[in-house]
Design an enzyme around this catalytic site. Structure first.
Site, PDB file in Angstrom:
ATOM      1  CG  ASP A  67      -9.367  -5.948  -8.178  1.00 60.83           C
ATOM      2  OD1 ASP A  67      -8.912  -7.093  -8.446  1.00 60.83           O
ATOM      3  OD2 ASP A  67     -10.066  -5.141  -8.757  1.00 60.83           O
ATOM      4  CD1 TRP A  92      -6.312  -1.196  -2.539  1.00 62.09           C
ATOM      5  CD2 TRP A  92      -5.028  -2.750  -3.422  1.00 62.09           C
ATOM      6  NE1 TRP A  92      -7.030  -2.542  -2.715  1.00 62.09           N
ATOM      7  CE2 TRP A  92      -6.128  -3.323  -2.988  1.00 62.09           C
ATOM      8  CE3 TRP A  92      -3.618  -3.472  -3.697  1.00 62.09           C
ATOM      9  CZ2 TRP A  92      -6.210  -4.634  -3.415  1.00 62.09           C
ATOM     10  CZ3 TRP A  92      -3.987  -4.699  -4.014  1.00 62.09           C
ATOM     11  CH2 TRP A  92      -5.310  -5.518  -3.663  1.00 62.09           C
ATOM     12  CG  ASP A 111      -1.608  -7.869  -5.082  1.00 66.38           C
ATOM     13  OD1 ASP A 111      -2.816  -8.014  -4.854  1.00 66.38           O
ATOM     14  OD2 ASP A 111      -1.363  -7.223  -6.213  1.00 66.38           O
ATOM     15  CG  ASN A 139      -8.708  -2.459  -6.442  1.00 64.37           C
ATOM     16  OD1 ASN A 139      -8.971  -2.345  -7.677  1.00 64.37           O
ATOM     17  ND2 ASN A 139      -9.776  -2.655  -5.565  1.00 64.37           N
ATOM     18  CG  ASP A 140      -8.633  -3.768 -12.228  1.00 64.24           C
ATOM     19  OD1 ASP A 140      -8.316  -4.896 -12.033  1.00 64.24           O
ATOM     20  OD2 ASP A 140      -9.256  -3.437 -13.268  1.00 64.24           O
ATOM     21  CB  VAL A 141      -2.447  -2.686 -11.080  1.00 64.42           C
ATOM     22  CG1 VAL A 141      -2.249  -2.366  -9.748  1.00 64.42           C
ATOM     23  CG2 VAL A 141      -1.422  -2.916 -12.166  1.00 64.42           C
ATOM     24  CD1 TRP A 143      -1.321  -3.183  -6.135  1.00 69.58           C
ATOM     25  CD2 TRP A 143       0.258  -2.068  -7.135  1.00 69.58           C
ATOM     26  NE1 TRP A 143      -1.921  -2.058  -6.729  1.00 69.58           N
ATOM     27  CE2 TRP A 143      -0.786  -1.224  -7.133  1.00 69.58           C
ATOM     28  CE3 TRP A 143       1.585  -1.586  -7.481  1.00 69.58           C
ATOM     29  CZ2 TRP A 143      -0.636  -0.133  -7.477  1.00 69.58           C
ATOM     30  CZ3 TRP A 143       1.597  -0.460  -8.037  1.00 69.58           C
ATOM     31  CH2 TRP A 143       0.497   0.529  -8.013  1.00 69.58           C
ATOM     32  CE1 TYR A 152      -3.283 -10.959  -6.206  1.00 68.54           C
ATOM     33  CE2 TYR A 152      -4.583 -12.208  -7.594  1.00 68.54           C
ATOM     34  CZ  TYR A 152      -4.402 -11.651  -6.404  1.00 68.54           C
ATOM     35  OH  TYR A 152      -5.422 -11.442  -5.568  1.00 68.54           O
ATOM     36  CB  THR A 155      -5.229  -9.761  -2.364  1.00 67.89           C
ATOM     37  OG1 THR A 155      -5.017  -9.628  -3.857  1.00 67.89           O
ATOM     38  CG2 THR A 155      -5.000  -8.338  -1.683  1.00 67.89           C
TER      39      THR A 155
HETATM   40  N1  ABN Z   1      -3.950  -6.059  -6.963  1.00 69.64           N
HETATM   41  C1  ABN Z   1      -4.805  -7.619  -7.368  1.00 69.64           C
HETATM   42  C2  ABN Z   1      -4.675  -7.792  -8.810  1.00 69.64           C
HETATM   43  C3  ABN Z   1      -3.660  -8.674  -9.143  1.00 69.64           C
HETATM   44  C4  ABN Z   1      -3.634  -9.000 -10.464  1.00 69.64           C
HETATM   45  C5  ABN Z   1      -4.484  -8.653 -11.518  1.00 69.64           C
HETATM   46  C6  ABN Z   1      -5.554  -7.677 -11.107  1.00 69.64           C
HETATM   47  C7  ABN Z   1      -5.706  -7.318  -9.625  1.00 69.64           C
END
Ligand code: ABN
Length: 165
Positions: A67, A92, A111, A139-141, A143, A152, A155
């Protein structure tokens, strides 16, 4: 001085005396049989398939739980952060099937932080991805929140092992 014709004729006679027609046919037979069998011999093509994979394409099997933006499109590589960024302290994982050998592999995604979003090769495999209650497969954050450099960039992913079974 013997003429060219005489030399060739002598060489042909010498060759004819030293070789039999049966031996010649047997040798040719073996060569033809070997050549016919070549295409059906088992050949390990997994390495070749791996080399043909394009690390900048989302459909590369090891990106199944990806992601984000591929660092291989952002000045880094599939497994190393671009210059000027640092790797996140948190990763992750995903389990991805390699179509060439039919095996499942554990892949770790991390990331890269410290520069604004690269904006290229945005991939969303999300296979077996889970929300934040299962952090190791979420993964949707961003890191990079675990780092001092919060922004960010992209990845990276590394194959860490082959799954059991
Ligand atoms: N882990 C990848 C990601 C980074 C920033 C925002 C969403 C997903």
């Amino acid at each position: 001085m013997p003429s060219f014709d005489l030399v060739v004729a002598a060489a042909a006679r010498h060759l004819a005396m030293r070789s039999s027609r049966r031996g010649f046919l047997a040798r040719w037979g073996k060569m033809l049989a070997g050549a016919a069998l070549l295409p059906v011999l088992p050949i390990d093509r997994t390495q070749a398939n791996e080399l043909q994979m394009d690390a900048t394409q989302c459909d590369y099997w090891k990106y199944c739980s990806m992601d984000g933006q591929l660092c291989s499109c952002c000045g880094g590589s599939g497994s190393s952060c671009p210059v000027g960024t640092e790797i996140s302290k948190v990763s992750w994982v995903g389990t991805c099937r390699n179509g060439s050998d039919g095996k499942d592999y554990l892949v770790s995604y991390t990331d890269c932080c410290g520069r604004s979003s690269c904006g290229l090769c945005d991939c969303h495999g999300n296979v077996r991805e889970r929300p934040g209650y299962s952090m190791g497969v979420h993964n949707d954050v961003n890191w990079c929140m675990a780092n001092k450099q919060l922004s960010y960039h992209c990845t990276v992913s590394v194959i860490v092992g082959v799954a059991d079974g």
